[in-house]
Design an enzyme around this catalytic site. Structure first.
Site, PDB file in Angstrom:
ATOM      1  N   TYR A  16     -67.795  44.043 -24.587  1.00 36.82           N
ATOM      2  CA  TYR A  16     -68.732  43.304 -23.834  1.00 36.82           C
ATOM      3  C   TYR A  16     -69.380  44.292 -22.908  1.00 36.82           C
ATOM      4  O   TYR A  16     -70.577  44.276 -22.740  1.00 36.82           O
ATOM      5  CB  TYR A  16     -67.879  42.433 -23.071  1.00 36.82           C
ATOM      6  CG  TYR A  16     -68.411  41.373 -22.075  1.00 36.82           C
ATOM      7  CD1 TYR A  16     -69.593  40.554 -22.580  1.00 36.82           C
ATOM      8  CD2 TYR A  16     -68.483  41.763 -20.758  1.00 36.82           C
ATOM      9  CE1 TYR A  16     -70.270  39.830 -21.471  1.00 36.82           C
ATOM     10  CE2 TYR A  16     -69.049  40.614 -19.861  1.00 36.82           C
ATOM     11  CZ  TYR A  16     -70.036  39.861 -20.197  1.00 36.82           C
ATOM     12  OH  TYR A  16     -70.492  39.017 -19.382  1.00 36.82           O
ATOM     13  N   SER A  75     -73.608  41.850 -16.376  1.00 41.13           N
ATOM     14  CA  SER A  75     -72.369  41.675 -15.661  1.00 41.13           C
ATOM     15  C   SER A  75     -71.884  42.889 -15.002  1.00 41.13           C
ATOM     16  O   SER A  75     -72.346  44.030 -15.386  1.00 41.13           O
ATOM     17  CB  SER A  75     -71.403  41.289 -16.912  1.00 41.13           C
ATOM     18  OG  SER A  75     -69.999  41.300 -16.355  1.00 41.13           O
TER      19      SER A  75
HETATM   20  N1  LIG Z   1     -69.101  33.493 -17.267  1.00 41.74           N
HETATM   21  C1  LIG Z   1     -68.997  34.581 -16.237  1.00 41.74           C
HETATM   22  O1  LIG Z   1     -68.132  34.529 -15.527  1.00 41.74           O
HETATM   23  C2  LIG Z   1     -70.012  35.668 -16.556  1.00 41.74           C
HETATM   24  C3  LIG Z   1     -69.910  36.872 -15.540  1.00 41.74           C
HETATM   25  C4  LIG Z   1     -70.651  37.749 -15.764  1.00 41.74           C
HETATM   26  C5  LIG Z   1     -71.677  37.902 -16.669  1.00 41.74           C
HETATM   27  N2  LIG Z   1     -71.592  36.541 -17.348  1.00 41.74           N
HETATM   28  C6  LIG Z   1     -73.147  36.287 -18.213  1.00 41.74           C
HETATM   29  O2  LIG Z   1     -73.780  35.347 -17.792  1.00 41.74           O
HETATM   30  C7  LIG Z   1     -74.411  34.702 -19.125  1.00 41.74           C
HETATM   31  C8  LIG Z   1     -73.932  33.363 -19.151  1.00 41.74           C
HETATM   32  O3  LIG Z   1     -72.664  33.305 -19.331  1.00 41.74           O
HETATM   33  P1  LIG Z   1     -71.821  31.704 -19.477  1.00 41.74           P
HETATM   34  O4  LIG Z   1     -70.523  31.998 -18.910  1.00 41.74           O
HETATM   35  O5  LIG Z   1     -72.789  30.976 -18.806  1.00 41.74           O
HETATM   36  O6  LIG Z   1     -71.824  31.535 -21.054  1.00 41.74           O
HETATM   37  P2  LIG Z   1     -71.371  30.227 -21.793  1.00 41.74           P
HETATM   38  O7  LIG Z   1     -70.700  30.905 -23.052  1.00 41.74           O
HETATM   39  O8  LIG Z   1     -70.820  29.177 -20.922  1.00 41.74           O
HETATM   40  O9  LIG Z   1     -72.731  29.778 -22.551  1.00 41.74           O
HETATM   41  C9  LIG Z   1     -73.613  30.719 -23.223  1.00 41.74           C
HETATM   42  C10 LIG Z   1     -74.313  29.656 -24.018  1.00 41.74           C
HETATM   43  O10 LIG Z   1     -74.887  30.670 -25.103  1.00 41.74           O
HETATM   44  C11 LIG Z   1     -74.975  30.098 -26.300  1.00 41.74           C
HETATM   45  N3  LIG Z   1     -75.065  31.192 -27.620  1.00 41.74           N
HETATM   46  C12 LIG Z   1     -74.140  31.912 -27.886  1.00 41.74           C
HETATM   47  N4  LIG Z   1     -74.432  32.865 -28.760  1.00 41.74           N
HETATM   48  C13 LIG Z   1     -75.877  32.654 -28.820  1.00 41.74           C
HETATM   49  C14 LIG Z   1     -76.724  33.114 -29.865  1.00 41.74           C
HETATM   50  N5  LIG Z   1     -76.498  33.891 -30.659  1.00 41.74           N
HETATM   51  N6  LIG Z   1     -78.210  32.532 -29.749  1.00 41.74           N
HETATM   52  C15 LIG Z   1     -78.421  31.574 -28.789  1.00 41.74           C
HETATM   53  N7  LIG Z   1     -77.513  30.977 -28.067  1.00 41.74           N
HETATM   54  C16 LIG Z   1     -76.258  31.595 -28.042  1.00 41.74           C
HETATM   55  C17 LIG Z   1     -73.821  29.349 -26.409  1.00 41.74           C
HETATM   56  O11 LIG Z   1     -73.707  28.352 -27.397  1.00 41.74           O
HETATM   57  C18 LIG Z   1     -73.670  28.858 -24.941  1.00 41.74           C
HETATM   58  O12 LIG Z   1     -73.977  27.397 -24.854  1.00 41.74           O
HETATM   59  C19 LIG Z   1     -73.985  35.710 -20.130  1.00 41.74           C
HETATM   60  O13 LIG Z   1     -74.916  36.693 -20.598  1.00 41.74           O
HETATM   61  C20 LIG Z   1     -72.864  36.338 -19.696  1.00 41.74           C
HETATM   62  O14 LIG Z   1     -72.448  37.651 -20.378  1.00 41.74           O
HETATM   63  C21 LIG Z   1     -71.150  35.465 -17.314  1.00 41.74           C
END
Ligand SMILES: NC(=O)c1ccc[n+]([C@@H]2O[C@H](COP(=O)([O-])OP(=O)(O)OC[C@H]3O[C@@H](n4cnc5c(N)ncnc54)[C@H](O)[C@@H]3O)[C@@H](O)[C@H]2O)c1
Length: 248
Positions: A160, A146
């Site tokens: 985070y 991120s």
């Molecule tokens: N959403 C954003 O705006 C954003 C921005 C920057 C970076 N990111 C990064 O992108 C990635 C995905 O984000 P997202 O928003 O799609 O996430 P999300 O929370 O929508 O989905 C993540 C999934 O991971 C699963 N999960 C949680 N803990 C887990 C574990 N211990 N083992 C296995 N699975 C697990 C959850 O059940 C969920 O289905 C993450 O690494 C996040 O930090 C997201």
């Protein structure tokens, strides 16, 4: 170009949003995909969706912070997909007990989760797949990070940011260790995604030069490139995928 047939991928946290987009995109390019999520139903639904359109996928629910569970699931993926995992995308990064809030307001009991999932989760997944990759002389490790790893904000993201910065450092050094073995290691640093902004979606979108938030298919397409044979000379890099909101 970007043909992934003959390869097997593991995508963590792939039960929804960005992770699901990555799993779908890799499968569409021919990879057999082990779809991981902590929530079994989510992993199963995405695997089913991929197989329904002719792809190859297997649901492998496990918790990335549980090293034994990761190792066991990687062995199960190898048996189920008929080949060892040579593309590993560590996307899971947001734990249920996430610990968001200004640091002064957070109990120490909430410090651990963002570090466990981002940093130890990555280590567990890398260690479960890296020996096979080095033995075959081909592998792709992609870490989803991120902008919060490198840009401070007052949005309650200090823990985070600590987890994401930590894993970026891990990937940087890992890339140097693994490059001679044909294994590339890259990080995709995402800007704000459509699922994250809630009620303020439009406000956030207007602050991004492309005037929109990131979508699962944007992330999937970038991962396809990083995972592809064509990206063999790209390693040790952090690629910003953020609609131009931060330039470097
Ligand atoms: N959403 C954003 O705006 C954003 C921005 C920057 C970076 N990111 C990064 O992108 C990635 C995905 O984000 P997202 O928003 O799609 O996430 P999300 O929370 O929508 O989905 C993540 C999934 O991971 C699963 N999960 C949680 N803990 C887990 C574990 N211990 N083992 C296995 N699975 C697990 C959850 O059940 C969920 O289905 C993450 O690494 C996040 O930090 C997201």
């Amino acid at each position: 170009m970007f043909d992934l047939s003959g390869h097997a991928a593991l995508v963590t946290g792939a039960g929804q949003n960005a992770g699901a987009g990555i799993a779908r995109a890799l499968a569409a390019r021919g990879a057999a995909v082990a779809v991981n999520d902590l929530v079994a139903e989510r992993a199963e639904a995405v695997a089913k969706e991929i197989t329904a359109v002719g792809g190859t996928a297997l649901a492998v629910p496990f918790d990335v912070t549980d090293r034994d569970a990761v190792r066991e699931a990687v062995a199960r993926a190898r048996d189920g997909l008929g080949r060892s995992v040579d593309i590993m995308v560590h996307n899971a990064g947001i734990a249920a007990d996430f610990g968001q809030g200004h640091f002064r307001t957070l109990e120490p009991s909430r410090w651990r989760a963002p570090i466990e999932i981002n940093l130890f989760g990555a280590m567990n997944c890398v260690s479960a797949v890296v020996d096979d990759m080095c033995e075959t002389g081909w592998g792709r490790i992609v870490q989803i990070s991120s902008g919060a790893a490198r840009t401070g904000s007052d949005q309650g993201l200090s823990l985070y940011g600590a987890g994401k910065s930590g894993v970026e450092g891990f990937m940087r050094h890992l890339s140097q260790e693994l490059a001679p073995s044909g294994v590339t290691v890259n990080t995709l640093a995402l800007g704000l995604q459509t699922n994250a902004a809630g009620a303020a979606t439009e406000v956030f979108a207007q602050k991004i030069p492309t005037r929109r938030l990131g979508r699962p298919e944007d992330v999937g397409a970038a991962v396809v490139y990083l995972a592809s044979p064509e990206a063999s000379w790209l390693t040790g890099q952090i690629l910003n995928l953020n609609g131009g909101s931060v330039t470097s």
